[in-house]
Design a protein around this motif. Structure first.
Motif, PDB file in Angstrom:
ATOM      1  N   UNK B  24      46.764  49.252  23.681  1.00 19.01           N
ATOM      2  CA  UNK B  24      45.526  48.666  23.986  1.00 19.01           C
ATOM      3  C   UNK B  24      45.814  47.663  25.099  1.00 19.01           C
ATOM      4  N   UNK B  27      46.863  49.329  28.011  1.00 21.57           N
ATOM      5  CA  UNK B  27      45.656  49.939  28.811  1.00 21.57           C
ATOM      6  C   UNK B  27      44.786  48.894  29.676  1.00 21.57           C
ATOM      7  N   UNK B  28      44.464  47.732  29.033  1.00 21.17           N
ATOM      8  CA  UNK B  28      43.605  46.941  29.603  1.00 21.17           C
ATOM      9  C   UNK B  28      44.298  46.419  30.897  1.00 21.17           C
ATOM     10  N   UNK B  31      44.011  48.452  33.517  1.00 28.09           N
ATOM     11  CA  UNK B  31      42.298  48.388  34.260  1.00 28.09           C
ATOM     12  C   UNK B  31      42.210  47.101  35.005  1.00 28.09           C
ATOM     13  N   UNK B  33      42.910  43.668  33.705  1.00 28.23           N
ATOM     14  CA  UNK B  33      42.626  42.559  33.137  1.00 28.23           C
ATOM     15  C   UNK B  33      43.932  41.742  32.809  1.00 28.23           C
ATOM     16  N   UNK B  34      43.802  40.656  32.795  1.00 30.21           N
ATOM     17  CA  UNK B  34      44.923  39.716  32.449  1.00 30.21           C
ATOM     18  C   UNK B  34      44.851  39.171  31.176  1.00 30.21           C
ATOM     19  N   UNK B  35      45.864  39.298  30.171  1.00 29.87           N
ATOM     20  CA  UNK B  35      45.815  39.012  28.881  1.00 29.87           C
ATOM     21  C   UNK B  35      47.422  38.331  28.426  1.00 29.87           C
ATOM     22  N   UNK B  38      47.322  40.296  22.785  1.00 28.73           N
ATOM     23  CA  UNK B  38      46.133  41.102  22.128  1.00 28.73           C
ATOM     24  C   UNK B  38      46.474  41.341  20.571  1.00 28.73           C
TER      25      UNK B  38
END
Lengths: 83, 83
Positions: B24, B27-28, B31, B33-35, B38
């Motif tokens: 997940x 996948x983010x 797209x 997004x910086x994380x 998770x």
């Protein structure tokens, strides 16, 4: 930038069948527990850097819309806390 | 008897691999997004009748111990609210 944890809770919309929850409830009842209802939900805890809590919540909401939740069958809510 | 909702959150213990969360997160990131991280968790919302909040929490904890969580790989916490 500050480090935040955004908690996204994804639930099935009311009326959408949830066979996993039904099975879990029946298993608990078979073990002798009494339950009026059981609902299940998925939670994603996202650690991210953002300007402020509002910015973190906005980005978590966009992630929910684009990937974490399926708007046809899911509702979601977002809660943000500073780490 | 009062109607309570006990929320049981079941998380993988630190150190236990979580390939779903990793997928997940990737996948983010794909797209845009910086994380930083998770984590995923399962939530069970249990509606039950109990004498008081302590009684409701005790029963929810027993359900977690016996069925909802696997103590080898999971931690859990219980929160109780009156309906």
């Amino acid at each position: 930038m500050t480090a935040f944890t955004a908690t996204v809770t994804v639930r099935l919309k009311r009326g959408v069948l949830d066979p996993e929850a039904e099975t879990t409830q029946r298993s608990l009842e078979r073990l002798g527990f009494e339950l009026a209802d059981l609902r299940s939900a998925d939670v994603f805890e996202l650690d991210l850097d953002a300007e402020d809590a509002e910015d973190a919540a906005d980005r978590a909401e966009e992630m929910a819309e684009r990937l974490l939740a399926n708007p046809t069958i899911h509702d979601y809510d977002v809660a943000v806390a500073e780490q």
